[in-house]
Motif scaffolding. Structure first.
Motif, short mmCIF file in Angstrom:
data_model
loop_
_atom_site.label_atom_id
_atom_site.label_comp_id
_atom_site.label_asym_id
_atom_site.label_seq_id
_atom_site.Cartn_x
_atom_site.Cartn_y
_atom_site.Cartn_z
N LEU A 142 0.83 -1.21 0.00
CA LEU A 142 0.00 0.00 0.00
C LEU A 142 0.86 1.25 0.00
O LEU A 142 0.56 2.23 -0.70
CB LEU A 142 -0.93 -0.01 1.23
CG LEU A 142 -1.84 1.20 1.40
CD1 LEU A 142 -2.77 1.34 0.22
CD2 LEU A 142 -2.63 1.08 2.71
N SER A 143 1.96 1.23 0.76
CA SER A 143 2.86 2.39 0.79
C SER A 143 3.49 2.63 -0.58
O SER A 143 3.56 3.78 -1.05
CB SER A 143 3.95 2.16 1.84
OG SER A 143 4.89 3.21 1.84
N VAL A 176 1.01 6.64 -6.91
CA VAL A 176 -0.15 7.48 -7.21
C VAL A 176 0.20 8.95 -6.99
O VAL A 176 -0.23 9.83 -7.75
CB VAL A 176 -1.35 7.06 -6.32
CG1 VAL A 176 -2.48 8.08 -6.41
CG2 VAL A 176 -1.86 5.69 -6.76
N ARG A 177 1.01 9.23 -5.97
CA ARG A 177 1.43 10.61 -5.73
C ARG A 177 2.23 11.16 -6.90
O ARG A 177 2.17 12.35 -7.21
CB ARG A 177 2.26 10.68 -4.45
CG ARG A 177 2.60 12.10 -4.02
CD ARG A 177 3.53 12.11 -2.83
NE ARG A 177 4.85 11.59 -3.19
CZ ARG A 177 5.86 11.50 -2.34
NH1 ARG A 177 5.70 11.84 -1.08
NH2 ARG A 177 7.02 11.03 -2.74
N GLU A 178 3.00 10.28 -7.57
CA GLU A 178 3.78 10.70 -8.74
C GLU A 178 2.97 10.70 -10.02
O GLU A 178 3.51 10.99 -11.08
CB GLU A 178 5.00 9.78 -8.91
CG GLU A 178 5.97 9.80 -7.73
CD GLU A 178 6.60 11.16 -7.53
OE1 GLU A 178 6.76 11.87 -8.52
OE2 GLU A 178 6.91 11.50 -6.37
N GLY A 179 1.69 10.35 -9.92
CA GLY A 179 0.83 10.37 -11.10
C GLY A 179 0.77 9.06 -11.86
O GLY A 179 0.17 9.00 -12.93
N ALA A 220 0.26 1.96 -12.52
CA ALA A 220 1.52 1.21 -12.41
C ALA A 220 1.46 0.13 -11.35
O ALA A 220 2.12 -0.90 -11.46
CB ALA A 220 2.68 2.16 -12.12
N HIS A 221 0.69 0.34 -10.30
CA HIS A 221 0.70 -0.61 -9.19
C HIS A 221 -0.72 -0.75 -8.65
O HIS A 221 -1.20 0.12 -7.93
CB HIS A 221 1.64 -0.13 -8.10
CG HIS A 221 1.92 -1.17 -7.06
ND1 HIS A 221 3.01 -1.98 -7.10
CD2 HIS A 221 1.23 -1.52 -5.95
CE1 HIS A 221 3.00 -2.80 -6.06
NE2 HIS A 221 1.93 -2.53 -5.36
N MET A 276 -10.12 4.46 -5.69
CA MET A 276 -9.67 5.84 -5.56
C MET A 276 -8.67 6.19 -6.66
O MET A 276 -8.75 7.28 -7.25
CB MET A 276 -9.04 6.03 -4.18
CG MET A 276 -8.52 7.44 -3.93
SD MET A 276 -7.45 7.55 -2.49
CE MET A 276 -6.02 6.64 -3.09
N ALA A 277 -7.71 5.29 -6.92
CA ALA A 277 -6.73 5.54 -7.98
C ALA A 277 -7.42 5.67 -9.34
O ALA A 277 -7.03 6.52 -10.15
CB ALA A 277 -5.69 4.43 -8.01
N ASP A 278 -8.43 4.83 -9.58
CA ASP A 278 -9.16 4.93 -10.85
C ASP A 278 -9.86 6.28 -10.97
O ASP A 278 -9.86 6.90 -12.05
CB ASP A 278 -10.18 3.79 -10.95
CG ASP A 278 -9.51 2.43 -11.07
OD1 ASP A 278 -8.32 2.38 -11.45
OD2 ASP A 278 -10.17 1.41 -10.77
N GLN A 279 -10.47 6.74 -9.87
CA GLN A 279 -11.16 8.03 -9.92
C GLN A 279 -10.18 9.17 -10.14
O GLN A 279 -10.46 10.10 -10.91
CB GLN A 279 -11.94 8.23 -8.61
CG GLN A 279 -13.14 7.31 -8.45
CD GLN A 279 -14.22 7.60 -9.47
OE1 GLN A 279 -14.42 8.73 -9.90
NE2 GLN A 279 -14.93 6.55 -9.89
#
Length: 479
Positions: free
Chosen positions: A198-199, A205-208, A212-213, A234-237
């Motif tokens: 998760l980390s 996700v923070r890098e856009g 990727a994961h 959340m990442a998809d949204q």
């Protein structure tokens, strides 16, 4: 104004030192501490509850053997006594030897269990009983007793009485600790693996990097599965929002191009007043520049890193404004200094900083934007500073200047831009693996600091440098 990015490497090292242990090691050490505590508690309980009964039981067995042997010898004649002693030695492993006054013996008191056995034997066999661990340099469990007026040694077979010596305890403890450490490491790894994944996914996700994961949505643990499913959604949204934002900005910018081109053409053909026509053309050009900013901000996050000569990039960016009377640029950059970057993106960064300084960094006394561009190598990085000598901004506004659509000059009524210049600079620098920061001294100007990865330097050919045209802006050039 010294660069706030010069000590970023040491600050990161200090930050890593202050982070302490990771969750894996903290959980591991807690489990090890629990296992060691349980092992020590069990050992103390064993010593308290098992040593005493074992010592008493051993002493009773030895005392019974001594009493039976003594009784058999007392009620036997001389011939039978010899046969009995031989039979005990052959069949029972018990040797009966006469005790001589000059016998050398070592008391049987090497440990707590030995001392307790000795005390119990003396209590059961009476005073005058001697318990030794070695007689005349022969090891064993020796018990000295008296038959009438004669004294004897009784040597018990060592296999009848096996005690736990220090070596046995050390082997047992080492085995237990090794198995405990291995089990703790395995359990800790299994427990912390989902959190580590998760980390890592959060950082991406923070890098856009939204795709990727992706986390496992079929995890066996209900709570972990729920967290993974929620994170993926959340990442998809976020990916959809980012894509919609880029498409919207690009679409709006593209749709505005056609009417602006039509307005420009109509202005040139239908407006008779030359002054009004020039003003209208300037407004249209300003709108066109704002559209370019939108397109730059919506640009996909893809860069091609390669060694780039920083001086060449700066010269290319300053060449377009070298004939303007309202700007003066002083460049202090080594000719062989190279950075790892995307050349096009780096040109956008420098151009935006120069344009921002030209618009809002004019020296109040002269009305000319006096801009200084400096760069120097610092370990494995390159520090770049673009500074003007204008009015500067308040320290409370520095953190807001790089946000999209924020304008620092609140008194400005005619928008000269969309408030995206510094946002584009920040975004592009971060995509190239650099760091961006702003410093300001009110009344002395604003400085933009950039930290970029450094590339290996190259040697400049003097003949090639001689044939090359003079740079657009040098240490004292007026651009």
């Amino acid at each position: 104004m010294p660069s706030p990015l010069g000590s970023i490497g040491s600050r990161r090292r200090r930050k890593r030192l202050h982070l302490g242990l990771s969750l894996f090691w903290r959980t591991f050490f807690l489990l090890v501490l629990l296992l060691v505590g349980c092992t020590v508690a069990w050992l103390q309980t064993f010593r308290a509850l098992e040593y005493e009964p074992r010592a008493i039981q051993t002493a009773h067995q030895i005392a019974s053997l001594v009493n039976l042997t003594r009784a058999a010898l007392v009620y036997s004649d001389a011939i039978t006594r010899v046969s009995l002693i031989k039979t005990l030695a052959d069949q029972e492993g018990v040797r009966i030897l006469p005790r001589e006054p000059g016998d050398r013996f070592l008391p049987y008191t090497s440990g707590a269990l030995d001392q307790r056995v000795t005390e119990e034997l003396i209590a059961r066999l009476g005073e005058g009983t001697t318990v030794a661990s070695r007689v005349n340099d022969e090891p064993g469990l020796w018990v000295g007793f008296t038959i009438e007026s004669d004294t004897y040694w009784l040597l018990v077979d060592p296999t009848r009485f096996s005690r736990l010596d220090r070596r046995t305890w050390m082997i047992w403890l080492a085995t237990t600790m090794a198995l405990s450490l291995a089990g703790a490491a395995l359990i800790t790894r299994l427990i912390n693996r989902p959190l580590k994944q998760l980390s890592q996914a959060t950082l991406q996700v923070r890098e856009g990097e939204y795709e990727a994961h992706r986390l496992d949505e079929r995890a066996r643990t209900n709570e972990i599965r729920a967290v993974n499913v929620g994170f993926n959604r959340m990442a998809d949204q976020l990916a959809k929002i980012e894509q919609d934002r880029a498409v919207m900005l690009a679409g709006i910018s593209h749709d505005l191009r056609t009417p602006l081109a039509r307005l420009r053409l109509e202005t040139e053909m239908s407006v008779a007043d030359e002054d009004a026509r020039d003003h209208m053309a300037a407004d249209i050009a300003q709108l066109d520049a704002i559209i370019d900013k939108f397109l730059d901000y919506a640009r996909p996050d893809h860069v091609d890193f390669r060694p780039v000569l920083l001086r060449d990039v700066i010269d290319a960016c300053t060449y377009a404004v070298q004939d303007h009377e309202d700007i003066k640029i002083t460049v202090d950059v080594p000719a062989d200094l190279r950075v790892m970057a995307d050349e096009v993106e780096l040109q956008r960064v420098i151009s935006n900083l120069v344009e921002n300084a030209r618009r809002y960094g004019k020296t109040p006394s002269t009305g000319v934007a006096d801009i200084t561009i400096q760069a120097q190598a610092h370990n494995d990085a390159v520090l770049i500073k673009v500074r003007d000598h204008g009015a500067g901004v308040a320290a409370s506004m520095l953190s807001q200047l790089s946000k999209p659509f924020f304008r620092g000059d609140v008194a400005r009524t005619s928008a000269a831009g969309a408030g995206l210049g510094l946002s584009i600079v920040t975004k592009n620098i971060e995509r190239m693996g650099g760091t961006f920061a702003l410093t300001s001294t009110p009344g002395r100007g604003l400085a933009a600091h950039i930290r970029m990865p450094r590339a290996a330097s190259i040697k400049i050919d003097p003949l090639a440098a001689k044939d090359k045209p003079a740079p657009a802006a040098g240490p004292s050039n007026k651009a």
